[in-house]
Design an enzyme around this catalytic site. Structure first.
Site, PDB file in Angstrom:
ATOM      1  N   GLY A  16     121.435 -32.868  13.178  1.00  0.00           N
ATOM      2  CA  GLY A  16     120.554 -31.999  12.394  1.00  0.00           C
ATOM      3  C   GLY A  16     120.158 -30.769  13.192  1.00  0.00           C
ATOM      4  O   GLY A  16     119.466 -30.876  14.202  1.00  0.00           O
ATOM      5  N   VAL A  94     117.210 -35.084  10.645  1.00  0.00           N
ATOM      6  CA  VAL A  94     117.725 -34.642   9.339  1.00  0.00           C
ATOM      7  C   VAL A  94     116.562 -34.514   8.356  1.00  0.00           C
ATOM      8  O   VAL A  94     115.472 -35.030   8.582  1.00  0.00           O
ATOM      9  CB  VAL A  94     118.779 -35.622   8.799  1.00  0.00           C
ATOM     10  CG1 VAL A  94     120.016 -35.621   9.691  1.00  0.00           C
ATOM     11  CG2 VAL A  94     118.211 -37.032   8.663  1.00  0.00           C
ATOM     12  N   THR A  98     110.951 -35.122  -0.343  1.00  0.00           N
ATOM     13  CA  THR A  98     110.366 -36.013  -1.349  1.00  0.00           C
ATOM     14  C   THR A  98     111.415 -36.306  -2.413  1.00  0.00           C
ATOM     15  O   THR A  98     112.148 -35.407  -2.846  1.00  0.00           O
ATOM     16  CB  THR A  98     109.131 -35.338  -1.988  1.00  0.00           C
ATOM     17  OG1 THR A  98     108.215 -34.994  -0.948  1.00  0.00           O
ATOM     18  CG2 THR A  98     108.449 -36.258  -2.966  1.00  0.00           C
ATOM     19  N   LEU A 228     102.486 -39.091  10.041  1.00  0.00           N
ATOM     20  CA  LEU A 228     102.005 -38.894   8.666  1.00  0.00           C
ATOM     21  C   LEU A 228     100.499 -38.649   8.659  1.00  0.00           C
ATOM     22  O   LEU A 228      99.987 -37.773   7.951  1.00  0.00           O
ATOM     23  CB  LEU A 228     102.318 -40.115   7.801  1.00  0.00           C
ATOM     24  CG  LEU A 228     103.790 -40.438   7.519  1.00  0.00           C
ATOM     25  CD1 LEU A 228     103.885 -41.689   6.656  1.00  0.00           C
ATOM     26  CD2 LEU A 228     104.488 -39.281   6.838  1.00  0.00           C
ATOM     27  N   ALA A 230      98.559 -37.499  11.119  1.00  0.00           N
ATOM     28  CA  ALA A 230      98.195 -36.207  11.713  1.00  0.00           C
ATOM     29  C   ALA A 230      98.299 -35.083  10.685  1.00  0.00           C
ATOM     30  O   ALA A 230      97.372 -34.274  10.524  1.00  0.00           O
ATOM     31  CB  ALA A 230      99.097 -35.905  12.917  1.00  0.00           C
ATOM     32  N   CYS A 283     106.002 -29.946   5.714  1.00  0.00           N
ATOM     33  CA  CYS A 283     105.460 -31.266   6.065  1.00  0.00           C
ATOM     34  C   CYS A 283     104.218 -31.698   5.307  1.00  0.00           C
ATOM     35  O   CYS A 283     104.133 -32.846   4.874  1.00  0.00           O
ATOM     36  CB  CYS A 283     105.145 -31.306   7.567  1.00  0.00           C
ATOM     37  SG  CYS A 283     106.620 -31.283   8.589  1.00  0.00           S
TER      38      CYS A 283
END
Length: 474
Positions: A16, A94, A98, A228, A230, A283
Site C-alpha cells: 500500500g 491498504v 466503510t 479507533l 483516539a 479517518c
C-alpha cells in the site's frame, strides 16, 4: 508452544503506497539506512509517481525525505511477490473504507483489500514473517487475518506473527509526526514468547530514532481499539465545540473566547477546540462509524448511539452553514456566483476524503448556486471525482483565486489555508457584487477588518452581524 529469538529486521515490505504507507516507509528508510524498505502497490500509476519528481501526495517535507533515500534503501515497485518473499517484516497499509453494501453498510469497515493482501502474503511466503497491521481495522481483525494466513500458506512450517502498529499521523504534519511521535504503539501476543519477540523486533526498528519511553507495547486488541478510540475522542472534541458554536450565535457569545478560556484548563487543553464547518479526512467519520458498529454487534446500543451522535453533530454543522448562507442572501442563491476558497479537508494537504466542502457544495448547488472553486493543492479531476458529473455542471474550478472571486456574490472559506489570510480583501471587495458576503467556515480571517471594508461577515460561533439578523428576520 514455539519459542523464538528476536529477529533482526533488515528487509521491510509495505503493501500500500498511500497516505500512510508512503511517508511512514520513507521515514523508516531515512532513519534506518541499514534496512532495505520496499513499498509495493498494484497501481502502476501511483508507483510511477512515487518514482518521479511529482509525488502522488502532498505533504510538507515529504519530497526531501523520499529523495534522500529513494534508490538507496527505499524502493517503490509493483512486484509484490518478490518484495513479500524477501521481507522479514511486512506492513499492510491498504485502504479499509466503510462498507457501501451488505451487512454493516455505511458503518462497518470493508476489509476486502486487507484480506486480499493476507492471501497474497500466505501464497508467496517461504519463510517466517512478522505481519504489521498499519491500516485502521476493527478490533480482533488480527485474529481473522491470522486464520487467512495459516489456511492459505502452502509452505510447511512457515509462521506468521501478527502485530498491530496503528498510525497516529495528522495530514499536513505527517513528517513532523513521524520524526517526533508522541508515542509509537505496538500490539502483539505479548502473553507468549513468540509475540514478545516479534514486538521487540519492531520496537528495535523504531528505537533507531524514537526514545524508548515513547515506544509502547500492548496486547493486540488494545492496540487495535486504541486507534479507533483516539480518532473518536478527537472528533468528539470538534463536535462538542461545534455544538457550542451554535449556542454562541444565539446568545452573542464568541466561541473563540469560550474555547480559549476552556483550553487554559490543563485537564482539557487547547487542541481540537477550533469551531469549524465540520471535520473531514479519511479517518474520523470512518473510525467512529466502525467503533459504533462494533458496539452494536456486542449489544451495546447506548454506547453506539453516543458515538453516532458525534457524526450527527458534524452533519448538522454543515447543514447549518448552508442554511446560514441561503438565509443571509435573502433566501435565494439561485444563479448567484459563490466563491469557495478551499476544498481539501484541512490545510497543508491535498486530501479531500470526507471534506465538509463536498456536502456544503452539494447543499448550495441544490439551492441553485454557481460555485467558483479555488484550492491551491486540489486539482479539478479530484473535485470531479468527489462531486460527480451532475454537480460539476454548477462548479467551475479556477487556478487563480482572483478569477474565482471576480463578480462573486459571496465567499465561503472551506479550508484554513494560510494564504487566504494574506489576500488583498479590499481589492476583492471592489470586484464583487454588493452586498458582498464572507462566510468564514474556519474562522481564520480578520472579521473586524472585513466589516470595516464593507463585507457582510458570518463567522461560525461569533455574534451575528445585524445585517444578517435583519435578512433572516431575526
Amino acid at each position: 508452544k514455539k519459542t523464538k529469538e528476536m529477529v533482526k529486521i533488515t528487509k521491510i515490505c509495505c503493501i500500500g503506497a498511500g497516505y500512510v504507507g508512503g511517508p511512514t516507509m520513507a521515514m523508516i528508510a531515512l532513519k534506518c539506512p541499514h534496512i532495505e524498505v520496499t513499498v509495493v502497490d498494484l497501481n502502476q500509476q501511483r508507483i510511477d509517481a512515487w518514482n518521479s519528481d511529482n509525488l502522488p501526495i502532498y505533504e510538507p517535507g515529504l519530497d526531501e525525505v523520499v529523495k534522500a533515500c529513494r534508490g538507496k534503501n527505499l524502493f517503490f515497485s509493483t512486484d509484490c511477490e518478490a518484495a513479500i518473499r524477501a521481507a522479514q517484516c511486512i506492513f499492510v497499509s491498504v485502504n479499509t473504507p466503510t462498507k457501501k453494501t451488505g451487512l454493516g453498510k455505511g458503518k462497518a469497515a470493508d476489509l476486502t483489500y486487507w484480506e486480499s493482501a493476507a492471501r497474497n502474503i500466505a501464497a508467496w511466503s517461504t519463510s517466517d514473517k512478522i505481519i504489521v497491521e498499519k491500516s485502521t481495522v476493527p478490533v480482533r481483525t488480527a485474529e481473522a487475518i491470522e486464520k487467512v494466513l495459516l489456511r492459505n500458506c502452502p509452505q510447511e512450517g512457515v509462521h506468521f506473527d501478527i502485530l498491530s502498529n496503528p498510525e497516529f499521523l495528522a495530514e499536513g504534519t505527517a513528517i513532523d509526526d513521524l520524526t517526533m511521535p508522541d508515542r509509537v504503539l505496538i500490539g502483539g501476543k505479548i502473553e507468549n514468547d513468540r509475540g514478545t519477540a516479534a514486538c521487540a523486533a519492531l520496537c528495535e526498528v523504531y528505537a533507531n530514532w524514537v526514545p524508548k519511553e515513547r515506544i509502547l507495547t500492548a496486547n493486540l486488541w488494545s492496540a487495535e481499539l486504541s486507534k479507533l478510540t483516539a480518532n473518536a475522542m478527537l472528533a468528539q472534541r470538534i463536535s462538542s465545540i461545534n455544538a457550542i458554536s451554535a449556542l454562541c450565535e444565539c446568545t452573542g457569545a464568541d466561541v473563540s473566547q469560550v474555547s480559549f478560556a476552556i483550553g487554559k484548563d490543563s485537564r482539557i487543553g487547547p487542541k481540537f477546540l477550533n469551531a469549524s464547518v465540520g471535520f473531514g479526512g479519511s479517518c474520523f467519520q470512518k473510525d467512529i462509524l466502525n467503533l459504533a458498529y462494533i458496539c452494536e454487534c456486542h449489544g451495546l446500543q447506548e454506547v453506539a448511539d453516543y458515538w453516532y451522535s458525534v457524526v450527527g453533530m458534524n452533519d448538522y454543522q454543515k447543514t447549518r452553514f448552508v442554511r446560514r448562507v441561503v438565509s443571509a442572501m435573502f433566501n435565494t442563491i439561485r444563479n448567484k456566483k459563490i466563491a469557495m476558497l478551499g476544498f481539501a479537508f484541512k490545510k497543508d494537504t491535498g486530501d479531500t476524503r470526507e471534506t465538509p466542502a463536498i456536502d456544503v457544495a452539494h447543499g448550495m448547488i441544490e439551492d441553485g448556486a454557481k460555485i467558483a472553486l479555488f484550492d491551491p493543492q486540489v486539482p479539478e479531476e479530484q473535485v470531479r471525482m468527489d462531486m460527480g458529473e451532475e454537480a460539476m455542471k454548477s462548479i467551475t474550478c479556477y487556478s487563480k483565486p482572483t478569477e474565482a472571486l471576480k463578480d462573486a456574490h459571496a465567499v465561503t472559506i472551506m479550508t484554513e489555508w494560510d494564504e487566504f489570510k494574506t489576500y488583498d480583501w479590499r481589492a476583492i471587495y471592489e470586484v464583487m457584487h454588493k452586498p458582498a458576503f464572507v462566510f468564514d467556515g474556519r474562522n481564520i480571517l480578520d472579521h473586524a477588518h472585513l466589516s470595516e471594508i464593507g463585507f457582510i461577515v458570518y463567522a461560525l460561533g461569533k455574534p451575528i452581524d445585524p445585517f444578517l439578523k435583519s435578512a433572516e428576520g431575526a
